[in-house]
Design a protein around this motif. Structure first.
Motif, PDB file in Angstrom:
ATOM      1  N   ALA A  51      57.734  42.564  41.507  1.00 17.79           N
ATOM      2  CA  ALA A  51      58.486  42.433  40.273  1.00 17.79           C
ATOM      3  C   ALA A  51      57.475  42.456  39.137  1.00 17.79           C
ATOM      4  O   ALA A  51      56.436  41.815  39.214  1.00 17.79           O
ATOM      5  N   VAL A  52      57.776  43.199  38.112  1.00 19.78           N
ATOM      6  CA  VAL A  52      56.842  43.304  36.993  1.00 19.78           C
ATOM      7  C   VAL A  52      57.069  42.129  36.043  1.00 19.78           C
ATOM      8  O   VAL A  52      58.190  41.830  35.659  1.00 19.78           O
ATOM      9  N   ILE A  53      55.979  41.480  35.704  1.00 20.77           N
ATOM     10  CA  ILE A  53      56.000  40.405  34.719  1.00 20.77           C
ATOM     11  C   ILE A  53      55.281  40.954  33.496  1.00 20.77           C
ATOM     12  O   ILE A  53      54.194  41.513  33.608  1.00 20.77           O
ATOM     13  N   THR A  54      55.877  40.810  32.328  1.00 22.67           N
ATOM     14  CA  THR A  54      55.247  41.345  31.121  1.00 22.67           C
ATOM     15  C   THR A  54      54.064  40.466  30.717  1.00 22.67           C
ATOM     16  O   THR A  54      54.067  39.252  30.966  1.00 22.67           O
ATOM     17  N   PRO A  55      53.044  41.065  30.090  1.00 24.11           N
ATOM     18  CA  PRO A  55      51.902  40.266  29.627  1.00 24.11           C
ATOM     19  C   PRO A  55      52.287  39.158  28.654  1.00 24.11           C
ATOM     20  O   PRO A  55      51.601  38.146  28.568  1.00 24.11           O
ATOM     21  N   ALA A  56      53.400  39.329  27.950  1.00 23.94           N
ATOM     22  CA  ALA A  56      53.838  38.292  27.013  1.00 23.94           C
ATOM     23  C   ALA A  56      54.306  37.028  27.738  1.00 23.94           C
ATOM     24  O   ALA A  56      54.337  35.946  27.148  1.00 23.94           O
ATOM     25  N   GLU A  57      54.634  37.144  29.020  1.00 24.48           N
ATOM     26  CA  GLU A  57      55.098  35.991  29.787  1.00 24.48           C
ATOM     27  C   GLU A  57      53.945  35.219  30.444  1.00 24.48           C
ATOM     28  O   GLU A  57      54.167  34.247  31.138  1.00 24.48           O
ATOM     29  N   ILE A  58      52.719  35.665  30.195  1.00 23.79           N
ATOM     30  CA  ILE A  58      51.539  35.027  30.764  1.00 23.79           C
ATOM     31  C   ILE A  58      50.739  34.381  29.637  1.00 23.79           C
ATOM     32  O   ILE A  58      50.431  35.026  28.645  1.00 23.79           O
ATOM     33  N   VAL A  59      50.382  33.117  29.808  1.00 23.93           N
ATOM     34  CA  VAL A  59      49.568  32.405  28.825  1.00 23.93           C
ATOM     35  C   VAL A  59      48.271  31.977  29.519  1.00 23.93           C
ATOM     36  O   VAL A  59      48.305  31.306  30.549  1.00 23.93           O
ATOM     37  N   ILE A  60      47.150  32.406  28.929  1.00 18.92           N
ATOM     38  CA  ILE A  60      45.838  32.013  29.452  1.00 18.92           C
ATOM     39  C   ILE A  60      45.244  30.985  28.500  1.00 18.92           C
ATOM     40  O   ILE A  60      45.183  31.209  27.293  1.00 18.92           O
ATOM     41  N   SER A  61      44.802  29.859  29.045  1.00 17.07           N
ATOM     42  CA  SER A  61      44.241  28.792  28.217  1.00 17.07           C
ATOM     43  C   SER A  61      43.024  28.187  28.909  1.00 17.07           C
ATOM     44  O   SER A  61      42.707  28.527  30.043  1.00 17.07           O
ATOM     45  N   SER A  62      42.372  27.286  28.218  1.00 17.94           N
ATOM     46  CA  SER A  62      41.197  26.562  28.727  1.00 17.94           C
ATOM     47  C   SER A  62      40.126  27.500  29.264  1.00 17.94           C
ATOM     48  O   SER A  62      39.569  27.267  30.341  1.00 17.94           O
ATOM     49  N   LEU A  63      39.852  28.558  28.523  1.00 16.25           N
ATOM     50  CA  LEU A  63      38.836  29.516  28.959  1.00 16.25           C
ATOM     51  C   LEU A  63      37.452  28.910  28.867  1.00 16.25           C
ATOM     52  O   LEU A  63      37.130  28.215  27.910  1.00 16.25           O
ATOM     53  N   ASP A  64      36.657  29.201  29.885  1.00 16.25           N
ATOM     54  CA  ASP A  64      35.278  28.736  29.898  1.00 16.25           C
ATOM     55  C   ASP A  64      34.434  29.809  30.567  1.00 16.25           C
ATOM     56  O   ASP A  64      34.817  30.365  31.589  1.00 16.25           O
ATOM     57  N   GLY A  65      33.315  30.115  29.964  1.00  8.47           N
ATOM     58  CA  GLY A  65      32.395  31.085  30.538  1.00  8.47           C
ATOM     59  C   GLY A  65      31.034  30.449  30.725  1.00  8.47           C
ATOM     60  O   GLY A  65      30.554  29.729  29.857  1.00  8.47           O
ATOM     61  N   ALA A  66      30.437  30.714  31.860  1.00 11.39           N
ATOM     62  CA  ALA A  66      29.120  30.145  32.146  1.00 11.39           C
ATOM     63  C   ALA A  66      28.231  31.225  32.736  1.00 11.39           C
ATOM     64  O   ALA A  66      28.689  32.028  33.548  1.00 11.39           O
ATOM     65  N   PRO A  67      26.963  31.261  32.321  1.00 12.49           N
ATOM     66  CA  PRO A  67      26.052  32.238  32.921  1.00 12.49           C
ATOM     67  C   PRO A  67      25.918  31.972  34.422  1.00 12.49           C
ATOM     68  O   PRO A  67      25.902  30.836  34.870  1.00 12.49           O
ATOM     69  N   ALA A  68      25.840  33.051  35.185  1.00 16.63           N
ATOM     70  CA  ALA A  68      25.704  32.936  36.635  1.00 16.63           C
ATOM     71  C   ALA A  68      24.512  33.766  37.084  1.00 16.63           C
ATOM     72  O   ALA A  68      23.682  34.165  36.273  1.00 16.63           O
ATOM     73  N   TYR A  69      24.446  34.058  38.329  1.00 15.04           N
ATOM     74  CA  TYR A  69      23.327  34.746  38.935  1.00 15.04           C
ATOM     75  C   TYR A  69      23.181  36.183  38.442  1.00 15.04           C
ATOM     76  O   TYR A  69      24.162  36.908  38.299  1.00 15.04           O
TER      77      TYR A  69
END
Length: 164
Positions: A51-69
Motif C-alpha cells: 500500500a502506498v503511503i504518501t510522504p506527507a503522512e510520514i513525520v521524521i523527528s529527533s534527527l541526530d548525525g554522528a561521524p562514524a568509521y
C-alpha cells in the motif's frame, strides 16, 4: 523453493524427452502457457500486499548525525506513521550533507553552506498505524571534508506500507 521444483520438473522433462518426446514437449508447452497466465492474472506478492503511503503522512523527528568509521555518518531519528490505512514497512529517504561556516549569530540565518553530497537510502521498518519508531542508517560521503559545522537534511522520497 520454487527453483528446486522448477529444477526437478526440468530434469524430468529432459529424461522424458529421450523416450517420449511428444509427451515431454506437450507438457513443456502446457507449463509455459500456465506460467504466462499465472504471471498475467496474479500480481506479485509484494505488489499485491503493498500500500502506498504518501510522504506527507510520514513525520521524521529527533534527527541526530554522528561521524562514524571511514568518513561515513550514522544518522538516526524517529519516524511517525500518520497514515490511517497502512503500516509502514519501508521508507526511502534522501540525506543531504552540507558544510556550513561557523557563525556567532544566534539566528543562524546568515550561514553560508556548501553541499557535500546526497545519498538515497531504503530503510526497512515496521511502524503500525499512528505509532512512532526509531530508525538508524549509515551514509557515506566519499571525499567529503567538513571544515565548518556539518548540517544535514532528511527528505522522505517514498514510503511502502502494508494494509492494516
Amino acid at each position: 523453493m520454487h527453483w528446486i521444483v522448477l529444477g526437478i520438473v526440468a530434469l524430468a522433462l529432459v529424461i522424458a524427452a529421450g523416450r517420449y518426446p511428444r509427451f515431454a514437449f506437450t507438457t513443456l508447452a502446457l507449463l509455459v502457457v500456465t506460467a504466462v497466465i499465472l504471471v498475467k492474472l496474479i500480481p506479485g506478492e509484494r505488489e499485491h500486499a503493498a500500500a502506498v503511503i504518501t510522504p506527507a503522512e510520514i513525520v521524521i523527528s529527533s534527527l541526530d548525525g554522528a561521524p562514524a568509521y571511514a568518513g561515513s555518518f550514522d544518522v538516526s531519528g524517529r519516524v511517525q506513521n500518520q497514515s490511517k490505512v497502512a503500516s509502514l514497512i519501508e521508507l526511502t529517504i534522501k540525506i543531504s550533507l552540507d558544510d556550513c561556516e561557523r557563525t556567532t549569530s544566534v539566528s543562524g540565518a546568515d550561514k553560508n553552506c556548501q553541499s557535500l553530497g546526497t545519498q538515497t537510502r531504503r530503510v526497512p521498518l515496521d511502524v503500525p498505524v499512528g505509532e512512532t519508531r526509531d530508525f538508524w542508517v549509515n551514509v557515506s560521503f566519499p571525499n567529503a571534508l567538513v571544515r565548518g559545522e556539518p548540517a544535514g537534511q532528511v527528505q522522505v522520497i517514498s514510503a511502502l506500507g502494508r494494509p492494516a
